[in-house]
Design a protein around this motif. Structure first.
Motif, PDB file in Angstrom:
ATOM      1  N   ARG A 108      15.998 -15.897 -55.094  1.00  0.00           N
ATOM      2  CA  ARG A 108      15.629 -14.560 -55.562  1.00  0.00           C
ATOM      3  C   ARG A 108      15.871 -14.485 -57.067  1.00  0.00           C
ATOM      4  O   ARG A 108      16.852 -15.050 -57.570  1.00  0.00           O
TER       5      ARG A 108
ATOM      6  N   GLY B 217      14.584 -20.388 -42.407  1.00  0.00           N
ATOM      7  CA  GLY B 217      14.852 -19.194 -41.608  1.00  0.00           C
ATOM      8  C   GLY B 217      13.523 -18.551 -41.224  1.00  0.00           C
ATOM      9  O   GLY B 217      12.448 -19.047 -41.573  1.00  0.00           O
ATOM     10  N   LEU B 218      13.632 -17.455 -40.496  1.00  0.00           N
ATOM     11  CA  LEU B 218      12.440 -16.705 -40.089  1.00  0.00           C
ATOM     12  C   LEU B 218      12.708 -15.231 -40.309  1.00  0.00           C
ATOM     13  O   LEU B 218      13.710 -14.694 -39.849  1.00  0.00           O
TER      14      LEU B 218
ATOM     15  N   ALA C 209      10.916 -19.085 -45.937  1.00  0.00           N
ATOM     16  CA  ALA C 209      11.133 -19.280 -47.372  1.00  0.00           C
ATOM     17  C   ALA C 209      10.755 -17.949 -48.029  1.00  0.00           C
ATOM     18  O   ALA C 209      11.145 -16.900 -47.532  1.00  0.00           O
TER      19      ALA C 209
ATOM     20  N   LYS D  36      10.535  -8.299 -49.044  1.00  0.00           N
ATOM     21  CA  LYS D  36      11.989  -8.399 -48.855  1.00  0.00           C
ATOM     22  C   LYS D  36      12.605  -8.472 -50.251  1.00  0.00           C
ATOM     23  O   LYS D  36      12.380  -9.442 -50.968  1.00  0.00           O
TER      24      LYS D  36
ATOM     25  N   ASN E 211      20.570 -17.070 -53.164  1.00  0.00           N
ATOM     26  CA  ASN E 211      20.719 -18.051 -52.082  1.00  0.00           C
ATOM     27  C   ASN E 211      21.611 -19.210 -52.511  1.00  0.00           C
ATOM     28  O   ASN E 211      22.393 -19.741 -51.721  1.00  0.00           O
TER      29      ASN E 211
ATOM     30  N   LYS F 182      14.524 -10.925 -34.446  1.00  0.00           N
ATOM     31  CA  LYS F 182      13.460 -11.920 -34.684  1.00  0.00           C
ATOM     32  C   LYS F 182      12.511 -12.065 -33.486  1.00  0.00           C
ATOM     33  O   LYS F 182      11.578 -12.870 -33.506  1.00  0.00           O
TER      34      LYS F 182
ATOM     35  N   HIS G  38       7.870 -14.128 -42.000  1.00  0.00           N
ATOM     36  CA  HIS G  38       7.916 -14.935 -43.228  1.00  0.00           C
ATOM     37  C   HIS G  38       8.919 -16.062 -43.081  1.00  0.00           C
ATOM     38  O   HIS G  38       9.823 -16.017 -42.249  1.00  0.00           O
TER      39      HIS G  38
ATOM     40  N   ASP H  60      13.857 -21.532 -51.370  1.00  0.00           N
ATOM     41  CA  ASP H  60      13.483 -20.406 -52.232  1.00  0.00           C
ATOM     42  C   ASP H  60      14.736 -19.781 -52.835  1.00  0.00           C
ATOM     43  O   ASP H  60      15.863 -20.095 -52.437  1.00  0.00           O
TER      44      ASP H  60
ATOM     45  N   ARG I 290      10.525 -13.541 -56.713  1.00  0.00           N
ATOM     46  CA  ARG I 290      11.199 -14.699 -56.130  1.00  0.00           C
ATOM     47  C   ARG I 290      10.519 -15.975 -56.587  1.00  0.00           C
ATOM     48  O   ARG I 290       9.466 -15.929 -57.237  1.00  0.00           O
TER      49      ARG I 290
ATOM     50  N   GLY J 202      17.714 -19.948 -47.290  1.00  0.00           N
ATOM     51  CA  GLY J 202      18.516 -18.848 -47.810  1.00  0.00           C
ATOM     52  C   GLY J 202      18.738 -17.823 -46.719  1.00  0.00           C
ATOM     53  O   GLY J 202      18.696 -18.147 -45.529  1.00  0.00           O
TER      54      GLY J 202
ATOM     55  N   SER K 164      20.915 -15.005 -44.466  1.00  0.00           N
ATOM     56  CA  SER K 164      22.275 -14.990 -43.893  1.00  0.00           C
ATOM     57  C   SER K 164      22.454 -15.953 -42.726  1.00  0.00           C
ATOM     58  O   SER K 164      23.563 -16.441 -42.482  1.00  0.00           O
ATOM     59  N   THR K 165      21.383 -16.256 -42.018  1.00  0.00           N
ATOM     60  CA  THR K 165      21.522 -17.052 -40.782  1.00  0.00           C
ATOM     61  C   THR K 165      22.212 -18.400 -40.986  1.00  0.00           C
ATOM     62  O   THR K 165      23.110 -18.754 -40.211  1.00  0.00           O
TER      63      THR K 165
HETATM   64  C1  6PG Z   1      15.527 -15.278 -48.259  1.00  0.00           C
HETATM   65  C2  6PG Z   1      15.146 -16.400 -47.328  1.00  0.00           C
HETATM   66  C3  6PG Z   1      14.309 -15.871 -46.208  1.00  0.00           C
HETATM   67  C4  6PG Z   1      15.229 -15.852 -45.001  1.00  0.00           C
HETATM   68  C5  6PG Z   1      14.649 -14.991 -43.907  1.00  0.00           C
HETATM   69  C6  6PG Z   1      15.670 -14.810 -42.787  1.00  0.00           C
HETATM   70  O1  6PG Z   1      15.569 -15.485 -49.468  1.00  0.00           O
HETATM   71  O2  6PG Z   1      15.807 -14.197 -47.732  1.00  0.00           O
HETATM   72  O3  6PG Z   1      14.630 -17.443 -47.889  1.00  0.00           O
HETATM   73  O4  6PG Z   1      13.179 -16.641 -45.904  1.00  0.00           O
HETATM   74  O5  6PG Z   1      15.406 -17.184 -44.531  1.00  0.00           O
HETATM   75  O6  6PG Z   1      14.328 -13.734 -44.461  1.00  0.00           O
HETATM   76  O7  6PG Z   1      16.789 -14.158 -43.353  1.00  0.00           O
HETATM   77  P1  6PG Z   1      18.109 -13.943 -42.474  1.00  0.00           P
HETATM   78  O8  6PG Z   1      18.637 -15.312 -42.152  1.00  0.00           O
HETATM   79  O9  6PG Z   1      19.044 -13.177 -43.381  1.00  0.00           O
HETATM   80  O10 6PG Z   1      17.694 -13.179 -41.242  1.00  0.00           O
END
Ligand code: 6PG
Length: 240
Positions: free
Chosen positions: A88, A149-150, A157, A179, A98, A207, A155, A86, A184, A59, A61-62
């Protein structure tokens, strides 16, 4: 043979036995193209071997620009099965879901059968939604590819620092997420590790601290993802 796009691949094995391979790219387009190429290769291999490709989406934005590129690809979409690592706890059509992002960027535009796209029912709330998703995941074979993502705090997921999730279930509720939103649902670390391949997509200077901690062996949640195949970390805009 490594393409010119992959400037360097450095391997790292941490105390918890997570093996990570770090790929550094020159541009957003290069990292996106490399990710799409790897996804398509994994899909071909999985469909040849199993008759299906089980992919778990990240999920945030990346990954959106990667999903948008997949719309233009020719693939055996009829054998793709989509899950999410994951989501929200928001209404189904909430812009921050997501599943809404992935559907609008990609899934609404390709011929993956609807019954093979498994949204997390996060609109049910984290406890009921996690129970429902765990039922959907029951009996599902090892994933073929997990995209992650990271977060800036390390964190991944919805596995956040200083939070323990119940790893006995495949999908679990998350409370008090730092976040937003607080509630979630995430696939558990154990179930995410039951996969043949993991790609983290990490872009942007925001990051950098999380990447530095990761590579120094700080136990950020991303290091919980330690499948036997190791993980590939695709990076752009961060120093390795
Ligand atoms: C979410 C994601 C979360 C996301 C990271 C990076 O629900 O927000 O699962 O793990 O991958 O927070 O988010 P960005 O890609 O927006 O930096």
């Amino acid at each position: 043979m490594q393409s010119s796009q992959t400037l360097q691949v450095k391997s790292l094995t941490l105390a918890n036995n997570q093996t990570s391979r770090w790929h550094s790219f020159n541009s957003q387009d290069e990292i996106n193209q490399a990710t799409v190429k790897r996804i398509l290769q994994a899909a071909n291999d999985a469909i040849k071997q199993h008759g299906s490709f089980l992919m778990v989406l990240a999920g945030g934005s990346t990954p959106k620009s990667v999903y948008q590129l997949l719309v233009k690809e020719q693939a055996d979409w009829g054998n793709w099965h989509i899950y999410y690592n994951d989501d929200r706890c928001l209404p189904v059509d909430h812009p921050e879901r997501n599943s809404k992002m992935a559907r609008e960027a990609w899934l609404n535009h390709v011929a993956i059968p609807q019954q093979q796209i498994h949204d997390i029912p996060a609109e049910l709330g984290n406890i009921e939604g996690a129970k429902a998703y765990a039922k959907i995941l029951a009996g599902v074979r090892t994933f073929d590819m997990v995209i992650l993502g990271l977060g800036e705090d390390g964190h991944t997921a919805s596995l956040f620092p200083n939070q323990n999730v119940d790893n006995s279930a495949d999908a679990v509720p998350v409370f008090n997420s730092p976040k937003p939103p607080a509630d979630r649902i995430t696939i558990s670390q154990n179930r995410l590790n039951d996969t043949h391949e993991v790609i983290f997509i990490v872009t942007g200077a925001g990051k950098q601290e999380a990447v530095d901690h990761w590579r120094k062996g700080v136990a950020i949640p991303a290091t919980l993802i330690a499948p036997s195949c190791g993980v590939d970390v695709y990076c752009f805009g961060v120093e390795l």
